[in-house]
Scaffold this active site. Structure first.
Site, short mmCIF file in Angstrom:
data_model
loop_
_atom_site.label_atom_id
_atom_site.label_comp_id
_atom_site.label_asym_id
_atom_site.label_seq_id
_atom_site.Cartn_x
_atom_site.Cartn_y
_atom_site.Cartn_z
N HIS A 161 0.84 -1.22 0.00
CA HIS A 161 0.00 0.00 0.00
C HIS A 161 0.87 1.26 0.00
O HIS A 161 0.42 2.31 0.47
CB HIS A 161 -0.94 0.06 1.21
CG HIS A 161 -1.71 -1.19 1.45
ND1 HIS A 161 -3.01 -1.37 1.04
CD2 HIS A 161 -1.35 -2.36 2.06
CE1 HIS A 161 -3.43 -2.58 1.39
NE2 HIS A 161 -2.44 -3.20 2.00
N SER A 283 13.80 21.65 -16.28
CA SER A 283 12.59 22.42 -16.49
C SER A 283 12.95 23.72 -17.19
O SER A 283 14.05 24.24 -17.02
CB SER A 283 11.95 22.71 -15.13
OG SER A 283 11.23 23.93 -15.17
#
Ligand code: ARG
Length: 433
Positions: A161, A283
């Site tokens: 999980h 970026s």
């Protein structure tokens, strides 16, 4: 476009006809560029088959074969371009032969239809796709084994999980990819065997009134067996493509899992992995960024295969016999196969160039992660497991601080566990697929 091979009279298509033809051909002729070499190969085998039963004279068969060899060379070196002049690749082959050989060229289509012609070219193409995918998957498995061996006992958290669960190792994590890539590679090999049957000689889907040497032609092309029933051969069109993509989808699920793990583990929050410089980008605005674009694009590549599977599934729901709908299975097949083969090529270097931050991995194993071991240990001392579970929860279920996981790792001795990864067994499988 040149006059279609099915035209009964020489005719000049008017504008409306040309427009409708363009819709019906769509991107077909461009897609046929992927199939062209297979179509030429199958045509040469067909010609040898016709010669074997006396329907082409040796000199005619030789002339056609030589001319097809020339076409193959011209296509490879770019002097022959398969483009919208032709309705499809099949027509292009026939026009080329007729232009050069006249009446002899016109004999090539005896005993076949474009329906079995495209089916055989697609089979040969798919066999190659599966072979290439298999080889890349084996390479990816080997790269994963290499990293697993270099870090066989390097501790890292095991998650369920996405929550910290029990201590694990890099060896276990990377070994999992090695085994899963081996599974995907063997699925490619199994699928290869399943599709290794020759449809050529089934013509339009009902056979022809000729004693075609089908066996001989199939063997000539390297097929393992024949598709016997012509209607069954037609009915398999698109469904075979679907099964090939299903095998590639399995492979891409593993790529997607790897891409997910690497993108999560390379976040600042985890800091377990730095990806190789070739696989990250910056970026345009944020000078600090290093983005795991390769991992993300590999992840998205899996979607192309899933989408293609769905598209093909929608098309193949048809009654018996050939339907032009089937042409529309080519684009998703070729696109998804291309995306998969491209993606798989990048997996081995992506694995090989990872830098692992073993200190960060080790520090992320907290003491509470030893609770399962504790419960199991207490049970071996006689406490019933449910009681042992509660005691371990009380003792260390919420414990904080870094744990020394080495005892836990060394104790996982059953096959597949951290102390007994079975990497040799997985490597043996990779060698023998
Ligand atoms: N482009 C066609 C396809 O992929 C070739 C077969 C055409 N056959 C026909 N009967 N129109 O299905």
């Amino acid at each position: 476009m040149t006059t279609p091979i099915w035209a009964k009279h020489a005719h000049e298509p008017d504008a409306a006809h040309a427009d409708a033809m363009a819709f019906m051909s769509r991107d077909d002729v461009r897609l046929d560029r992927e199939l062209f070499v297979y179509d030429i190969r199958a045509t040469r085998a067909h010609v040898r088959g016709l010669r074997a039963i006396g329907l082409l004279k040796p000199d005619e068969a030789d002339a056609i074969d030589d001319t097809l060899g020339e076409l193959d060379g011209a296509f490879h070196n770019g002097t022959f371009i398969l483009d919208e002049r032709f309705e499809d690749g099949h027509s292009a082959i026939e026009s080329y032969l007729v232009e050069r050989l006249g009446d002899t060229g016109k004999r090539v289509h005896l005993g076949r239809s474009r329906n079995d012609q495209v089916a055989v070219a697609l089979r040969l193409y798919m066999l190659d796709v599966l072979d290439t995918a298999k080889r890349s998957l084996i390479d990816a498995g080997r790269a994963a084994i290499g990293l697993a061996r270099r870090h066989e006992r390097t501790p890292m958290p095991g998650y369920t999980h996405l929550q910290r669960a029990v201590p694990s190792t890099v060896g276990l994590w990377m070994g999992s990819f090695a085994e899963s890539f081996a599974d995907a590679a063997s699925l490619c090999a199994l699928t290869r065997r399943w599709i290794d049957a020759c449809p050529l000689g089934t013509a339009a889907g009902y056979g022809v009134n000729l004693p075609l040497a089908r066996d001989r032609v199939a063997e000539d092309l390297g097929f393992d067996r024949l598709q016997i029933n012509p209607m069954a051969a037609q009915a398999s069109r698109g469904r075979v493509e679907h099964q090939v993509l299903a095998a590639l989808w399995q492979a891409m699920q593993e790529v997607r899992r790897l891409a997910w793990d690497l993108s999560i583990f390379s976040t600042q929050e985890f800091g377990f992995v730095t990806l190789g410089p070739a696989f990250v980008t910056g970026s345009s605005i944020m000078p600090n960024k290093k983005n795991p674009d390769m991992a993300e694009l590999l992840r998205a590549s899996a979607a192309a295969v899933g989408g293609a599977l769905a598209e093909i599934q929608q098309i193949v729901a048809l009654p018996s016999g050939y339907h032009r709908d089937l042409q529309c299975t080519k684009a998703p097949l070729i696109r998804a196969a291309g995306v998969t083969l491209e993606a798989l090529r990048h997996v081995p270097p992506l694995i090989e160039t990872c830098t692992l931050h073993t200190g960060r991995m080790k520090d992320a194993i907290d003491r509470a992660m030893l609770a399962t071991d504790r419960a199991v240990r207490l049970s071996t001392e006689g406490v019933p497991f449910r009681d042992a579970y509660r005691r371990a929860a009380e003792e260390i279920g919420d414990a904080t601080g870094t744990a020394d996981a080495s005892g836990s790792i060394d104790a996982r001795v059953s096959l597949g566990g951290c102390a007994n990864l079975g990497l040799d067994l997985i490597e043996d499988r990779l060698r023998t697929i």
